[in-house]
Design an enzyme around this catalytic site. Structure first.
Site, mmCIF file in Angstrom:
data_model
loop_
_atom_site.group_PDB
_atom_site.id
_atom_site.type_symbol
_atom_site.label_atom_id
_atom_site.label_comp_id
_atom_site.label_asym_id
_atom_site.label_seq_id
_atom_site.Cartn_x
_atom_site.Cartn_y
_atom_site.Cartn_z
ATOM 1 N N LYS A 193 -64.590 30.951 -4.828
ATOM 2 C CA LYS A 193 -64.293 32.127 -5.651
ATOM 3 C C LYS A 193 -63.578 33.145 -4.773
ATOM 4 O O LYS A 193 -64.185 33.830 -3.965
ATOM 5 C CB LYS A 193 -65.549 32.753 -6.254
ATOM 6 C CG LYS A 193 -65.138 33.478 -7.522
ATOM 7 C CD LYS A 193 -65.845 34.748 -7.870
ATOM 8 C CE LYS A 193 -65.775 35.907 -6.980
ATOM 9 N NZ LYS A 193 -64.484 36.610 -6.970
ATOM 10 N N GLU A 269 -70.918 36.573 6.534
ATOM 11 C CA GLU A 269 -70.098 37.388 7.437
ATOM 12 C C GLU A 269 -69.857 38.687 6.687
ATOM 13 O O GLU A 269 -69.095 38.718 5.722
ATOM 14 C CB GLU A 269 -68.760 36.707 7.709
ATOM 15 C CG GLU A 269 -68.901 35.252 8.077
ATOM 16 C CD GLU A 269 -68.431 34.937 9.477
ATOM 17 O OE1 GLU A 269 -67.785 35.797 10.066
ATOM 18 O OE2 GLU A 269 -68.731 33.849 9.967
ATOM 19 N N CYS A 303 -62.621 43.219 9.197
ATOM 20 C CA CYS A 303 -64.038 43.504 9.455
ATOM 21 C C CYS A 303 -64.276 43.901 10.901
ATOM 22 O O CYS A 303 -65.223 44.615 11.205
ATOM 23 C CB CYS A 303 -64.870 42.288 9.102
ATOM 24 S SG CYS A 303 -64.299 40.809 9.975
ATOM 25 N N GLU A 405 -69.461 51.969 6.706
ATOM 26 C CA GLU A 405 -68.162 51.302 6.840
ATOM 27 C C GLU A 405 -67.159 51.920 5.866
ATOM 28 O O GLU A 405 -67.434 52.022 4.669
ATOM 29 C CB GLU A 405 -68.311 49.806 6.542
ATOM 30 C CG GLU A 405 -67.022 49.037 6.732
ATOM 31 C CD GLU A 405 -67.126 47.576 6.313
ATOM 32 O OE1 GLU A 405 -67.617 47.309 5.199
ATOM 33 O OE2 GLU A 405 -66.719 46.702 7.097
HETATM 34 P P1 NAD Z 1 -66.974 42.370 -1.680
HETATM 35 O O1 NAD Z 1 -68.346 42.106 -1.164
HETATM 36 O O2 NAD Z 1 -66.783 43.448 -2.659
HETATM 37 O O3 NAD Z 1 -66.374 41.058 -2.357
HETATM 38 C C1 NAD Z 1 -66.283 39.826 -1.664
HETATM 39 C C2 NAD Z 1 -66.328 38.690 -2.666
HETATM 40 O O4 NAD Z 1 -67.602 38.671 -3.284
HETATM 41 C C3 NAD Z 1 -65.315 38.817 -3.786
HETATM 42 O O5 NAD Z 1 -64.827 37.533 -4.089
HETATM 43 C C4 NAD Z 1 -66.160 39.368 -4.934
HETATM 44 O O6 NAD Z 1 -65.655 39.087 -6.204
HETATM 45 C C5 NAD Z 1 -67.459 38.657 -4.688
HETATM 46 N N1 NAD Z 1 -68.635 39.302 -5.266
HETATM 47 C C6 NAD Z 1 -68.847 40.621 -5.474
HETATM 48 N N2 NAD Z 1 -70.080 40.811 -6.004
HETATM 49 C C7 NAD Z 1 -70.658 39.589 -6.125
HETATM 50 C C8 NAD Z 1 -71.917 39.129 -6.620
HETATM 51 N N3 NAD Z 1 -72.836 39.965 -7.072
HETATM 52 N N4 NAD Z 1 -72.163 37.797 -6.612
HETATM 53 C C9 NAD Z 1 -71.243 36.917 -6.133
HETATM 54 N N5 NAD Z 1 -70.027 37.309 -5.669
HETATM 55 C C10 NAD Z 1 -69.739 38.625 -5.655
HETATM 56 O O7 NAD Z 1 -66.064 42.578 -0.374
HETATM 57 P P2 NAD Z 1 -64.516 42.988 -0.346
HETATM 58 O O8 NAD Z 1 -64.405 44.408 -0.732
HETATM 59 O O9 NAD Z 1 -63.732 41.953 -1.055
HETATM 60 O O10 NAD Z 1 -64.193 42.818 1.218
HETATM 61 C C11 NAD Z 1 -64.357 43.805 2.170
HETATM 62 C C12 NAD Z 1 -65.669 43.632 2.908
HETATM 63 O O11 NAD Z 1 -65.692 42.352 3.550
HETATM 64 C C13 NAD Z 1 -65.892 44.634 4.017
HETATM 65 O O12 NAD Z 1 -67.231 45.053 3.998
HETATM 66 C C14 NAD Z 1 -65.617 43.833 5.287
HETATM 67 O O13 NAD Z 1 -66.228 44.313 6.459
HETATM 68 C C15 NAD Z 1 -66.152 42.505 4.897
HETATM 69 N N6 NAD Z 1 -65.588 41.448 5.736
HETATM 70 C C16 NAD Z 1 -66.384 40.855 6.683
HETATM 71 C C17 NAD Z 1 -65.853 39.889 7.525
HETATM 72 C C18 NAD Z 1 -66.682 39.223 8.586
HETATM 73 O O14 NAD Z 1 -66.248 38.213 9.120
HETATM 74 N N7 NAD Z 1 -67.845 39.735 8.935
HETATM 75 C C19 NAD Z 1 -64.512 39.518 7.400
HETATM 76 C C20 NAD Z 1 -63.741 40.160 6.422
HETATM 77 C C21 NAD Z 1 -64.288 41.118 5.592
#
Ligand code: NAD
Length: 501
Positions: A193, A269, A303, A405
């Site tokens: 997804k 992550e 991230c 963040e």
């Molecule tokens: P997000 O958590 O909003 O969304 C990530 C994914 O999860 C999307 O595909 C979203 O549709 C899905 N999602 C959202 N709610 C969900 C639920 N309840 N159940 C299942 N899936 C769900 O994150 P974002 O805004 O897309 O990305 C930014 C974040 O990602 C930042 O916090 C960043 O630090 C983090 N990030 C971490 C790493 C790492 O390696 N640690 C790498 C990149 C980004």
């Protein structure tokens, strides 16, 4: 002082948009229950109608993955699977320009960045996973008990099963393939997804896998959102054997709750509030250039990006002035322009969040050294989600701006006096993803780097990755490690066999 960041003129049209993005189930494009609009972060134009998967489509995707797991893919010898993964890497390189176009259209990031980082790493992720699975070893012991019994113990690796792969929008293809390649290397099948903001490259990748000879159903793609949509339907699905997720810490928490009733493994992550520490003995030019990269790469939407900078007091003013100067040199503009260094934020909604932190910082007493608002872009770009690279001082670790963040092109500088204080300040966070130490003193570099409470601790560099090394975070930043054999640990289930001799 507030300095406006220069915007570049409109030199080229946006990349060709993808108009209809469908789910991919069992190798076929599949309509959703409805569509949602994907807009360009560059100018706000409508890019695509994306087909949102409902429960039925998620059911079909999981069933397709299950059938593929029980078919030839699940039984394929490791060497053969590694060959297929190398063919995928070759196919990614053949479709390199298409993937760059998809990634750039969805994210607005500079084309050069998509080429050098995102798409190049997608191919590298598949080659690395093929190498690692080809040489992966498991335990074997010749056992001799005190009572004289003897046995041969050895472990065999099995796939975890049908894996849900849920990824964010910031480095869509890179982060997807970072999970997908080791998942497939270990013999799993997946339902992916992608983020609702970046549906295109995952959809194209599913097509590329089929071209490379990966059987239909091994990689399925469902589009949609989290709660009440494809994300929730997938994580609560009884046919899913494990969830690998990259995204916000609060989403990780929701996913943990979703899988808890069925006790499924998760690999997370999550977010970061990463620190950099600059000692007075550092090569300041290198440190300032490194800080500019770690703060502003991908418009701060990595991230690993630095949001907290602790500087030893004697060089504080020099570092602050140097970094503000670097920020002023960033060039916001269209992705195709080779002079562009910095794209927009992913969406208007995300820009609203970042701007709310700029407001909060001011309320908390921050000095805005540069940026702090929305740039005037002109040339038809003002409908995009552009934001000024920003630098703050005047805060301390008690302020929310220093604890939460932001995920934008912004960092705040704080002075320190001793090494112990610098370590304590850097570790004073609920997150624990990455840290950077800038110093010419090698002993200090090792000492400080080891004491950072993070998964990745860099010295005199940032985001230099060896794909075999462990990647992940502590605390709010995640659960588990990926990379090299660490990935195989999550994506496989060992069975120990004990044979009496
Ligand atoms: P997000 O958590 O909003 O969304 C990530 C994914 O999860 C999307 O595909 C979203 O549709 C899905 N999602 C959202 N709610 C969900 C639920 N309840 N159940 C299942 N899936 C769900 O994150 P974002 O805004 O897309 O990305 C930014 C974040 O990602 C930042 O916090 C960043 O630090 C983090 N990030 C971490 C790493 C790492 O390696 N640690 C790498 C990149 C980004």
């Amino acid at each position: 002082m507030t300095t406006r960041t220069t915007s570049l003129p409109d030199t080229a049209p946006s990349p060709a948009p993808m108009r209809h993005v469908r789910n991919v189930i069992d190798g076929e494009p599949v309509d959703g229950v409805r569509t949602f609009a994907k807009h360009s972060p560059i100018d706000g134009a409508l890019l695509a109608d994306v087909h949102e998967a409902g429960r039925h489509e998620v059911d079909r995707a999981v069933a397709s993955a299950r059938a593929a797991l029980e078919g030839p893919w699940g039984r394929m010898p490791v060497g053969e699977r590694a060959t297929v993964l190398r063919r995928v890497a070759d196919a990614i390189e053949r479709r390199f320009d298409d993937l760059v176009a998809a990634e750039v259209a969805d994210t607005g990031k500079p084309e050069a960045l998509a080429r050098d980082l995102d798409v190049a790493r997608a191919a590298a992720n598949f080659r690395s996973a093929a190498d690692i699975i080809s040489t992966a070893a498991l335990d074997s012991y010749l056992t001799e008990l005190p009572d004289g019994r003897r046995a041969l113990n050895y472990a065999v690796r099995k796939p975890l099963g049908v894996v849900a792969v849920i990824v964010p929008w910031n480095l869509p293809l890179l982060l997807l393939t970072w999970k997908l390649a080791p998942a497939l290397a270990s013999g799993n099948t997946v339902v992916v997804k992608p983020s609702e903001e970046t549906p295109s490259s995952a959809t194209l990748l599913a097509e590329i896998l089929l071209e490379a000879g990966v059987p239909a159903g091994v990689m399925n793609v469902v589009h949609g959102f989290g709660a009440g949509s494809a994300g929730e339907f997938l994580t609560t699905h009884p046919g899913v054997d494990g969830v690998t997720f990259t995204g916000e810490s609060s989403t990780g928490s929701a996913i943990m709750r979703a899988v808890a009733p069925r006790v499924r493994p998760v690999s997370f992550e999550l977010g970061g509030k990463n620190a950099a520490v600059v000692f007075a003995d550092a090569d300041l030019d290198a440190a300032i250039a490194g800080l500019a990269r770690s703060t502003y790469l991908n418009t701060g939407q990595v991230c690993l990006c630095t949001e907290r900078i602790y500087v030893e007091r004697p060089v504080f003013d020099d570092v602050a002035a140097g970094l503000a100067e670097q920020a002023a040199r960033l060039r916001l503009g269209r992705p195709e322009n080779p002079a562009t260094t910095t794209g927009p934020l992913i969406s208007q909604q995300h820009r609203q969040k970042v701007l709310s932190y700029f407001d909060l910082a001011r309320q908390e007493g921050a000095n805005v050294l540069i940026g702090g608002g929305i740039p005037t872009m002109g040339d038809g770009l003002d409908g995009g989600s552009w934001i000024e690279p920003t630098l703050l001082t005047g805060l301390d670790n008690t302020h929310r701006t220093m604890r939460e963040e932001i995920f934008g092109p912004v960092a705040a500088l704080i002075a320190f006096d001793t090494e112990a204080e610098a370590i304590a300040l850097a570790n004073d966070t609920d997150y624990g993803l990455a840290a950077v130490t800038w110093t010419r003193d090698l002993s200090r570099g090792h000492r400080v780097a080891q004491r950072m409470r993070v998964g990745m601790s860099w010295v005199n560099t940032w985001y230099l990755r060896d794909l075999r090394s462990p990647f992940g975070g502590m605390g709010l930043s995640g659960i588990g490690r990926e990379g090299g054999h660490h990935s195989l640990e999550f994506y496989s289930e060992p069975t120990n066999v004990c044979v009496a001799l």
